[in-house]
Design a protein around this motif. Sequence first.
Motif, short mmCIF file in Angstrom:
data_model
loop_
_atom_site.label_atom_id
_atom_site.label_comp_id
_atom_site.label_asym_id
_atom_site.label_seq_id
_atom_site.Cartn_x
_atom_site.Cartn_y
_atom_site.Cartn_z
N UNK A 23 0.82 -1.20 0.00
CA UNK A 23 0.00 0.00 0.00
C UNK A 23 0.86 1.25 0.00
N UNK A 24 1.96 1.24 0.74
CA UNK A 24 2.81 2.43 0.77
C UNK A 24 3.33 2.76 -0.63
N UNK A 30 0.49 7.25 -6.33
CA UNK A 30 -0.64 8.19 -6.36
C UNK A 30 -0.15 9.62 -6.26
N UNK A 31 0.70 9.90 -5.28
CA UNK A 31 1.18 11.28 -5.12
C UNK A 31 2.08 11.68 -6.28
N UNK A 32 2.86 10.74 -6.80
CA UNK A 32 3.71 11.07 -7.94
C UNK A 32 2.91 11.43 -9.17
N UNK A 33 1.75 10.81 -9.34
CA UNK A 33 0.93 11.09 -10.52
C UNK A 33 -0.01 12.27 -10.31
N UNK A 42 -3.69 15.94 -0.73
CA UNK A 42 -4.79 15.00 -0.90
C UNK A 42 -5.41 14.76 0.47
N UNK A 43 -6.71 14.93 0.58
CA UNK A 43 -7.37 14.72 1.86
C UNK A 43 -7.46 13.24 2.17
N UNK A 44 -7.64 12.94 3.46
CA UNK A 44 -7.79 11.54 3.86
C UNK A 44 -8.99 10.89 3.20
N UNK A 45 -10.09 11.63 3.10
CA UNK A 45 -11.28 11.08 2.46
C UNK A 45 -11.06 10.79 0.99
N UNK A 46 -10.40 11.72 0.29
CA UNK A 46 -10.12 11.51 -1.13
C UNK A 46 -9.20 10.31 -1.33
N UNK A 47 -8.20 10.19 -0.46
CA UNK A 47 -7.28 9.07 -0.55
C UNK A 47 -8.02 7.74 -0.40
N UNK A 209 -11.68 7.82 -11.94
CA UNK A 209 -10.60 8.09 -12.90
C UNK A 209 -9.24 7.99 -12.22
N UNK A 210 -9.14 8.56 -11.03
CA UNK A 210 -7.87 8.51 -10.29
C UNK A 210 -7.52 7.07 -9.93
N UNK A 211 -8.50 6.27 -9.55
CA UNK A 211 -8.25 4.86 -9.21
C UNK A 211 -7.61 4.13 -10.38
N UNK A 212 -8.20 4.29 -11.56
CA UNK A 212 -7.68 3.59 -12.74
C UNK A 212 -6.31 4.13 -13.14
N UNK A 213 -6.12 5.44 -13.05
CA UNK A 213 -4.81 6.01 -13.38
C UNK A 213 -3.74 5.44 -12.46
N UNK A 214 -4.03 5.36 -11.16
CA UNK A 214 -3.01 4.92 -10.22
C UNK A 214 -2.70 3.44 -10.40
N UNK A 215 -3.72 2.63 -10.63
CA UNK A 215 -3.47 1.21 -10.90
C UNK A 215 -2.56 1.05 -12.11
#
Length: 267
Positions: A23-24, A30-33, A42-47, A209-215
């Motif tokens: 996960x780390x 995620x932060x790099x992208x 990035x808020x905790x909820x958004x994360x 969209x962010x989920x798919x980008x990060x994967x």
Amino acid sequence: MTSQSSWFEKAVTALTDTRDQRVWSIIVSLFGDLAQDPGAQISGGALTRVIEPMGIKPEAVRVALHRLRKDGWIESDRVGRVSHHYLTEFGRAQSAAVTPRIYARTGNDSQNWHLLIAEDGVGTQLLDDVLLSREYASIGRNIALGSGPAPDLDDALLSVTITALHAPKWLQDRLCPKDLCLAYQALLEAVQTASKSRPPKHALSPSQTATLRILLVHRWRRIVLRQPDLPDGFFPPDWVGPECRAAVFNLLDTLDHPSPDLLNSTE
């Protein structure tokens, strides 16, 4: 017709590598992208909204954030009941260092190369320091290969300019071992599956969209940074690196780049 939600779920399943759920490391991707710029938070909820569809529980996210704070990658602030996370100066520097490799749309096609050859002892230690750079590939205990002109180093290393290289099978296998070839093949197939099942019209939420980008970025980052940036001829015939790179960026181009403010706005 495939619904938007079912396509999203199928794409998440296809792109998730269940063998690599550190996960780390996903949070670093995620932060790099999405939040590499100074001041981006990035808020905790958004994360949670971005990562939870990957099958990762909020507890695991909290543990990973604790580790990243401890290692100096991330800082966290709280305003009222809302926590916000952002890269430290160290975290931004580390992300920026690998960003060109991760997002490069073409491989290295340089025709000019050099070898660095070290004698045992001090020279070997200096060569080890050089190899910390991803611009070099180790091809023997005392030999490293790099593109372009040789750097200005001291007399501990012999530099030899070479061109028109032939890479024998033993070198191809060393630079791209079987497990790495299989990882490229698996990612190519995953991207093809996700791309083929996509409906003609789509309306993903910013978090989806962010989920798919990060994967996608995470899996690509995990393999492209494992090998040196060399022309295709250095790698085995069954390596599908160029096809995989093209497929990754074709899909990535269809996924908008949501800003941190947009991801945080649904708090």
